[in-house]
Design a protein around this motif. Structure first.
Motif, mmCIF file in Angstrom:
data_model
loop_
_atom_site.group_PDB
_atom_site.id
_atom_site.type_symbol
_atom_site.label_atom_id
_atom_site.label_comp_id
_atom_site.label_asym_id
_atom_site.label_seq_id
_atom_site.Cartn_x
_atom_site.Cartn_y
_atom_site.Cartn_z
ATOM 1 N N ALA A 4 -11.400 3.066 -2.043
ATOM 2 C CA ALA A 4 -11.124 2.202 -3.198
ATOM 3 C C ALA A 4 -11.870 2.729 -4.422
ATOM 4 C CB ALA A 4 -11.540 0.778 -2.895
ATOM 5 N N THR A 5 -13.124 3.040 -4.213
ATOM 6 C CA THR A 5 -13.952 3.523 -5.322
ATOM 7 C C THR A 5 -13.398 4.826 -5.899
ATOM 8 O OG1 THR A 5 -15.839 2.478 -4.296
ATOM 9 C CG2 THR A 5 -16.324 4.141 -5.949
ATOM 10 N N GLU A 29 0.839 -1.209 0.000
ATOM 11 C CA GLU A 29 0.000 0.000 0.000
ATOM 12 C C GLU A 29 0.874 1.259 0.000
ATOM 13 O OE1 GLU A 29 -3.132 -0.032 2.929
ATOM 14 O OE2 GLU A 29 -3.296 2.162 2.833
ATOM 15 N N ARG A 30 1.927 1.200 0.800
ATOM 16 C CA ARG A 30 2.823 2.364 0.872
ATOM 17 C C ARG A 30 3.441 2.650 -0.507
ATOM 18 N NH1 ARG A 30 6.186 0.376 4.272
ATOM 19 N NH2 ARG A 30 7.989 0.180 2.852
ATOM 20 N N HIS A 31 3.872 1.585 -1.168
ATOM 21 C CA HIS A 31 4.488 1.792 -2.494
ATOM 22 C C HIS A 31 3.472 2.305 -3.512
ATOM 23 C CE1 HIS A 31 8.578 0.590 -1.849
ATOM 24 N NE2 HIS A 31 8.211 -0.533 -1.248
ATOM 25 N N TYR A 32 2.266 1.767 -3.480
ATOM 26 C CA TYR A 32 1.252 2.251 -4.433
ATOM 27 C C TYR A 32 0.975 3.738 -4.190
ATOM 28 C CZ TYR A 32 0.202 -2.690 -5.396
ATOM 29 O OH TYR A 32 0.285 -4.008 -5.743
ATOM 30 N N ARG A 33 0.890 4.079 -2.923
ATOM 31 C CA ARG A 33 0.595 5.484 -2.607
ATOM 32 C C ARG A 33 1.753 6.383 -3.059
ATOM 33 N NH1 ARG A 33 -4.026 6.136 0.137
ATOM 34 N NH2 ARG A 33 -4.826 4.405 1.391
ATOM 35 N N THR A 34 2.979 5.939 -2.845
ATOM 36 C CA THR A 34 4.134 6.739 -3.294
ATOM 37 C C THR A 34 4.132 6.854 -4.814
ATOM 38 O OG1 THR A 34 5.354 5.809 -1.437
ATOM 39 C CG2 THR A 34 6.638 7.014 -3.069
ATOM 40 N N GLN A 67 -13.442 -6.332 -13.067
ATOM 41 C CA GLN A 67 -12.992 -7.548 -12.394
ATOM 42 C C GLN A 67 -12.850 -7.318 -10.884
ATOM 43 O OE1 GLN A 67 -12.433 -10.549 -14.033
ATOM 44 N NE2 GLN A 67 -12.195 -11.415 -11.975
ATOM 45 N N VAL A 68 -12.300 -6.163 -10.520
ATOM 46 C CA VAL A 68 -12.129 -5.837 -9.097
ATOM 47 C C VAL A 68 -13.494 -5.807 -8.402
ATOM 48 C CG1 VAL A 68 -11.387 -4.054 -7.460
ATOM 49 C CG2 VAL A 68 -9.980 -4.557 -9.467
ATOM 50 N N TYR A 69 -14.444 -5.141 -9.046
ATOM 51 C CA TYR A 69 -15.782 -5.046 -8.425
ATOM 52 C C TYR A 69 -16.441 -6.419 -8.339
ATOM 53 C CZ TYR A 69 -15.797 0.021 -8.133
ATOM 54 O OH TYR A 69 -15.517 1.314 -7.772
ATOM 55 N N LEU A 111 -4.254 -0.964 -8.705
ATOM 56 C CA LEU A 111 -3.784 -1.913 -7.689
ATOM 57 C C LEU A 111 -4.108 -1.421 -6.284
ATOM 58 C CD1 LEU A 111 -0.394 -2.783 -9.401
ATOM 59 C CD2 LEU A 111 -2.286 -4.365 -8.999
ATOM 60 N N LEU A 112 -3.969 -0.117 -6.073
ATOM 61 C CA LEU A 112 -4.314 0.426 -4.756
ATOM 62 C C LEU A 112 -5.812 0.268 -4.513
ATOM 63 C CD1 LEU A 112 -3.542 1.868 -2.147
ATOM 64 C CD2 LEU A 112 -3.786 4.049 -3.344
ATOM 65 N N GLY A 113 -6.594 0.587 -5.545
ATOM 66 C CA GLY A 113 -8.047 0.433 -5.420
ATOM 67 C C GLY A 113 -8.408 -1.010 -5.085
ATOM 68 N N ARG A 114 -7.771 -1.922 -5.748
ATOM 69 C CA ARG A 114 -8.054 -3.344 -5.527
ATOM 70 C C ARG A 114 -7.675 -3.750 -4.103
ATOM 71 N NH1 ARG A 114 -4.370 -6.963 -6.823
ATOM 72 N NH2 ARG A 114 -4.939 -9.146 -6.633
ATOM 73 N N LEU A 115 -6.487 -3.296 -3.677
ATOM 74 C CA LEU A 115 -6.024 -3.641 -2.337
ATOM 75 C C LEU A 115 -6.972 -3.077 -1.273
ATOM 76 C CD1 LEU A 115 -2.343 -3.659 -1.246
ATOM 77 C CD2 LEU A 115 -4.011 -2.644 0.262
ATOM 78 N N LEU A 116 -7.393 -1.842 -1.493
ATOM 79 C CA LEU A 116 -8.312 -1.214 -0.537
ATOM 80 C C LEU A 116 -9.647 -1.945 -0.516
ATOM 81 C CD1 LEU A 116 -7.503 2.520 -1.379
ATOM 82 C CD2 LEU A 116 -6.944 1.340 0.752
ATOM 83 N N MET A 117 -10.075 -2.364 -1.699
ATOM 84 C CA MET A 117 -11.341 -3.099 -1.788
ATOM 85 C C MET A 117 -11.233 -4.421 -1.019
ATOM 86 S SD MET A 117 -14.266 -2.497 -3.200
ATOM 87 C CE MET A 117 -14.374 -1.698 -4.771
#
Lengths: 476, 585
Positions: free
Chosen positions: A407-408, A374-379, A431-433, A393-399
């Motif tokens: 995430a949304t 998560e830290r890397h995606y945010r950076t 796919q994530v949803y 990827l961040l959205g998916r991880l948050l979901m």
């Protein structure tokens, strides 16, 4: 004192080279410009030899027009326009009826801003070889640039009489007409240009602005969207004389350029050969090694990747493309910790590298290090808010960790950007949803993706999406 | 209601008083070259004590930041009525290297770090500068690039922000001749490679916010080796690295700023930013931001009036040129060159590209009119950086000055130690006939062939015309004193905001004349390249003496008018002291 000395030392080989070359000069011929002096010491050895050989041949027969032309072309191929012009001028004096010389001289003069010289020589080409259409196009461009709008218009119209389906001629004529305040004429010609070449970015852009000026915002938007999809796409120039220059360029850079072209045309094996050729010319070329890593990776040749990765990291341990590509290969092999080490090397040189952070995030996820991921995606997003892969990827991880609101936000943002990749991202977001159990939303997004794929003529993607939709409906 | 009128003589007297009060410093020892008839500028930097040589720290590794600085700022930091000069300095891009490894050492005796020169304008109008860096508590020793000026806390003293390859610095003017570094407390640091910056009041709350343009993610460790066609090492272009997003800091009014880049919507588009100029491009009363990017689409951030911006550059016709090509934009300036009341954009580019003129239709839509105004051909052989619309001859229309210097080896200079020198250009506005390059006829000051980058513009000797300070890379700063002598009149206006920001940055000032269209100018310090200019508004009046009034549209949106305006003078207009203005004289 020290600085002067350093420069003397740096300049010495060049000075020696000049001295060696000028030492061979024959006494000047009053009818001809002098054979140019050259500093070739910085070129890679094969290129240096190529230039010196052509020059030596010329010195053996300085009044041989073909030899003057050949040296001129070689120099021109390496963008040494000024000495190339001298050789062309000599060839032109020696063989005034040769249209190739006149054309290349005109082109080199246009490239160095000598519009008068370019105009005279390109006019000569039209006299000498009226069928050589590129000369009309180039002359028209020079005349347009110098404000000779009426003459440019005539030339482009003549060219269209000669080649009615030239998208370039229509587009250039449109530019002249726009400058002459003939907005409708400009629109008509640009429309024809995009009919002839559907993805002609600059023509779409010109149409967008023309419709904007006319107050037709719908058409303006439509053309701007087309421009956004392929902003730099233009029709190929069919110009055998200029292409013959490219063929003379044997530098590593030229081989890499050719390899990229071959890859784009779907000829990876030929691209490999071109890149291996680049390495022969310049064994230390990071670009060539990195491209080879990428290509061997695409061809699933792990040994090739390893070989060139070792070569490139011996030159530059933190080479960006090489480490990203190599790390990706390792990740595909399931060697996530090793992959992460390669990505870390990129960050050692470029701490803010968004793509490296994204890939590190993915590796971290595979290593069950969610917080690190998560830290890397945010950076990655902090450094490049348009990094859609990181957003997805961040959205998916948050979901997955049930932080749906945030995430949304990320997924919506990824979905919004319109370009040629949008369909693919819509499909992935769907796919994530679906994985999150939001079937209805997933289907809506997939439907959107299908519409988009159809509109953009993405046949393969369209089939794939349709199959997925059928499958989802059956399994829901 | 009368304007607060400061006649030229009064201003000079004020300067004399300051001088008598006992200013210290070096006396200029060189004589000032005499201008020849017809030559508009004479170079007087060394003669006036403005002795500064830029040190780029080049060591042969071709680190990209080496060729991008420096800028320069003109600001009256001590409020004595004349413009002082701040010159940012670089160092070694690689902190692991010592200055002894530099190919081009700093001249003996010149201290390292940025320098502030106080203008001690003489009673006879002669310029004399004293280096007061240490007295002022300055001397930033990073790898500085540019400067933006603005009184962010509205205390009447101009503060400034130094951009750098590395940590940026905000200096607060204490009002006693000293500055303090408030970067951390203010929260405006940006560790990335920053270039041009601009103070603007984007939210119309009466204080100045800060926009910072960033360039690319260059690091010494990630330095790439780029070469020309013959394999000679040279500086890389922007394509070799990824661009860095720009930043918008909102002034919270308590000495602190908040990074609102994402909230304002600025994260969605960015490129390798080099130039920035802020103005109300679509005439809706809100300050917009134009960012010039190197080799990538430029952005026109139109202020939505709700804290957010929308990038309209593509459809507005200012992202790329008329040929659909993104150009290597460096410096940019906005001004109403055609006298139709809106801000037109002129920006500088790489050689073999033209500089580009985008003409505003008044609604924020533009047309690339470079060729139509004859600005294309004259720029093809130069790489332009600093640029400004200025009326150098006081004939009432806006001309152009362009600071040039290559970033790729100049073929004709190959083999020389630093082969990037070019000549600067003075370009005259010939009205309907377009523009013409008058550099050749402009004498030795315009014949200098150097690697110019930043340029700042202002009336340094308070004689009613615009002088220029040019910041050269790896070379001396130059002061081009305007020596135009003729019958043309002028007027210089200083704004004093009370509800708006103190200097009125962003205000639009109209000089109303009988029987002629108004002359519109904008109060600004931004634009050009890495530089900050005089915050006073200058009008050349030509032979005309028929000034009916001055109208001001303040950044807060109010409109005021002042009558009984004298010419050939400096005036100060305080917000709230004029009459309401309906747009008519």
């Amino acid at each position: 004192m020290q600085k002067t000395k350093r420069y003397m030392i740096r300049a010495l080989p060049g000075l020696l080279a000049i001295a060696a070359i000028t030492g061979c000069l024959q006494p000047g011929d009053p009818d001809l410009p002098d054979i140019p002096e050259l500093t070739v010491v910085e070129f890679a050895e094969p290129v240096r030899q190529q230039i010196l050989a052509a020059r030596a041949q010329l010195l053996e027969a300085p009044r041989d027009a073909r030899r003057n032309l050949r040296l001129g072309k070689i120099l021109h191929a390496y963008k040494l326009q000024s000495p190339a012009i001298r050789c062309y001028q000599r060839a032109r004096v020696l063989q005034p009826g040769d249209y190739e010389t006149a054309y290349l001289l005109g082109i080199a003069q246009a490239q160095t801003g000598d519009d008068a010289g370019a105009t005279a020589n390109l006019r000569a080409v039209i006299r000498l070889q009226p069928d050589y259409a590129p000369a009309r196009l180039r002359l028209g461009e020079v005349l347009f640039k110098t404000g000779e709008l009426a003459q440019a218009q005539t030339l482009f119209e003549d060219l269209l009489a000669q080649e009615p389906d030239s998208a370039w001629a229509h587009h250039r004529l449109a530019q002249v007409l726009a400058a002459l305040d003939d907005a409708e004429g400009a629109i008509g010609n640009n429309r024809r240009a995009v009919e002839l070449y559907r993805d002609f970015g600059p023509a779409h852009y010109a149409l967008a602005l023309a419709f904007r000026n006319r107050g037709d915002s719908e058409l303006a938007q439509a053309h701007m969207e087309r421009y956004r999809l392929q902003p730099k796409q233009t029709p190929p120039h069919v110009d055998p004389l200029l292409e013959s220059l490219d063929a003379l360029d044997i530098s590593a850079t030229a081989h890499v350029r050719r390899a990229k072209r071959l890859q784009a045309r779907g000829q990876p094996r030929e691209a490999l050969l071109a890149l291996e050729q680049a390495i022969k010319v310049e064994p230390q070329s990071i670009e060539a090694h990195s491209q080879l890593i990428r290509l061997y990776h695409r061809l699933n040749d792990a040994d090739g990747v390893e070989r060139h990765y070792r070569a490139v990291t011996a030159i530059e341990p933190n080479a960006v493309m090489a480490n990203l590509e190599y790390g990706t290969l390792l990740a595909e092999q399931g060697r996530f910790a090793d992959a992460a080490a390669a990505f870390e090397k990129v960050l050692a040189a470029n701490p803010d590298h968004s793509a490296a952070h994204t890939l590190l995030g993915q590796a971290a996820e595979e290593l069950q290090q969610q917080a690190g991921a998560e830290r890397h995606y945010r950076t990655a997003l902090e450094n490049d808010p348009n990094n859609r892969r990181a957003g997805l990827l961040l959205g998916r991880l948050l979901m997955l960790t049930d932080r749906r609101t945030e995430a949304t936000t990320h997924l919506d943002r990824v979905a919004q950007r319109s370009d040629s990749d949008q369909t693919l991202y819509l499909q992935r977001i769907a796919q994530v949803y679906r994985e999150a159990g939001e079937h209805e939303r997933a289907m809506t997004l997939l439907e959107q993706a299908r519409t988009q794929a159809a509109a953009q003529g993405q046949e393969r993607l369209l089939r794939e999406i349709t199959q997925t939709m059928t499958h989802w409906r059956e399994t829901q | 209601m009368k304007a607060i009128l400061i006649r030229r003589g009064w201003a000079l007297s004020a300067v004399v008083i300051v001088l008598l009060a006992g200013c210290e410093g070096d006396k200029a020892t060189q004589s000032v070259p005499a201008p020849q008839p017809g030559e508009p500028f004479v170079e007087v930097a060394a003669a006036s004590g403005l002795v500064f040589t830029h040190f780029n720290g080049a060591s042969g590794a071709y680190y990209q930041p080496e060729v991008f600085g420096p800028g320069v700022a003109l600001l009256d930091y001590d409020r004595d009525g004349d413009l002082d000069v701040y010159l940012p300095q670089a160092g070694m891009p690689d902190p692991g290297q010592s200055p002894a490894q530099a190919l081009f050492p700093l001249p003996a005796g010149q201290p390292t770090g940025d320098r502030l020169f106080r203008n001690e304008l003489q009673a006879d109008g002669m310029l004399r500068f004293t280096d007061v860096t240490d007295l002022a508590g300055l001397g930033h020793a990073g790898y500085a690039q540019g400067v933006a000026t603005g009184d962010y806390d509205n205390d009447g003293y101009t503060d400034f922000y130094v951009t750098a390859f590395g940590t940026n610095v905000l200096y607060h003017n204490q009002g006693d001749g000293r500055f303090i570094d408030v970067t951390s407390a203010a929260g405006v640091d940006d560790p990335r490679w920053s270039t041009s910056a601009a103070f603007l009041d984007y939210d119309r709350d009466g204080d100045l916010d800060l926009f910072v343009a960033n360039y690319v993610h260059f690091t010494v460790a990630g330095n790439k080796q780029c070469a020309g066609g013959d394999g000679t090492l040279d500086y890389c272009g922007p394509q070799s690295y990824r661009p860095v997003r720009d930043r918008l800091f909102r002034n919270d009014g308590d000495g602190r700023f908040t990074d609102v880049s994402d909230a304002a919507g600025l994260g969605v588009a960015f490129g390798p930013g080099l130039g920035v100029t802020c103005a109300d491009y679509n005439g809706d009363g809100w300050q917009d931001i134009y960012v010039a990017n190197d080799g990538d689409d430029n952005q026109l951030w139109i202020n939505q009036g709700n804290g957010r911006f929308e990038n309209t550059a593509l459809m507005a016709g200012v992202a790329i040129n008329a040929y659909g090509k993104a150009e290597a934009s460096m410096g940019v300036t906005a001004g109403d060159f055609d006298g139709d009341g809106d801000e037109d954009l002129f920006m500088t580019h790489l050689d073999r590209e033209t500089n580009t003129l985008y003409v505003n239709d008044g609604t924020g839509n533009f047309l690339d009119a470079t060729d139509a105004h004859k600005l294309g051909r004259i720029s093809l052989q130069y790489t332009g950086f600093g640029a400004e619309w200025l009326d150098f001859d006081n004939d009432s229309d806006l001309d152009l000055f362009v600071a040039n210097g290559a970033v790729r080896i100049e073929e004709s200079l190959r083999g020389q130690p630093f082969p990037y020198q070019e000549r600067n250009q003075l370009i005259r506005n010939d009205g309907r006939d377009g523009f013409s390059d008058m550099t050749e006829q402009s004498g030795p000051a315009l014949a200098l062939v150097e690697v110019s980058r930043g340029a700042a513009f202002g009336d340094l000797d308070n004689d009613g015309d615009i002088d220029i300070v040019v910041a050269n890379n790896n070379g001396p700063a130059r002061l081009l004193r305007n020596t135009i002598d003729g019958d043309n009149h002028w007027l210089t206006v200083r704004l004093q905001g009370t509800r708006s920001n103190r200097a009125g940055l962003g205000a639009r000032v109209a000089l109303l004349r009988a029987g002629k269209p108004p002359l519109w100018r904008r109060t600004h310090t931004d634009g050009s390249y890495l530089s900050a200019s005089d915050d006073r508004v200058h009008f050349g009046l030509g032979a005309g003496t028929d000034v009916q009034a001055i109208g001001v549209v303040w950044p807060q949106g109010t409109r005021e008018i002042w009558h009984d305006i004298g010419i050939d003078s400096f005036i100060t207009l305080q917000e709230g002291s004029g009459k309401d203005w309906d747009g008519n004289p």
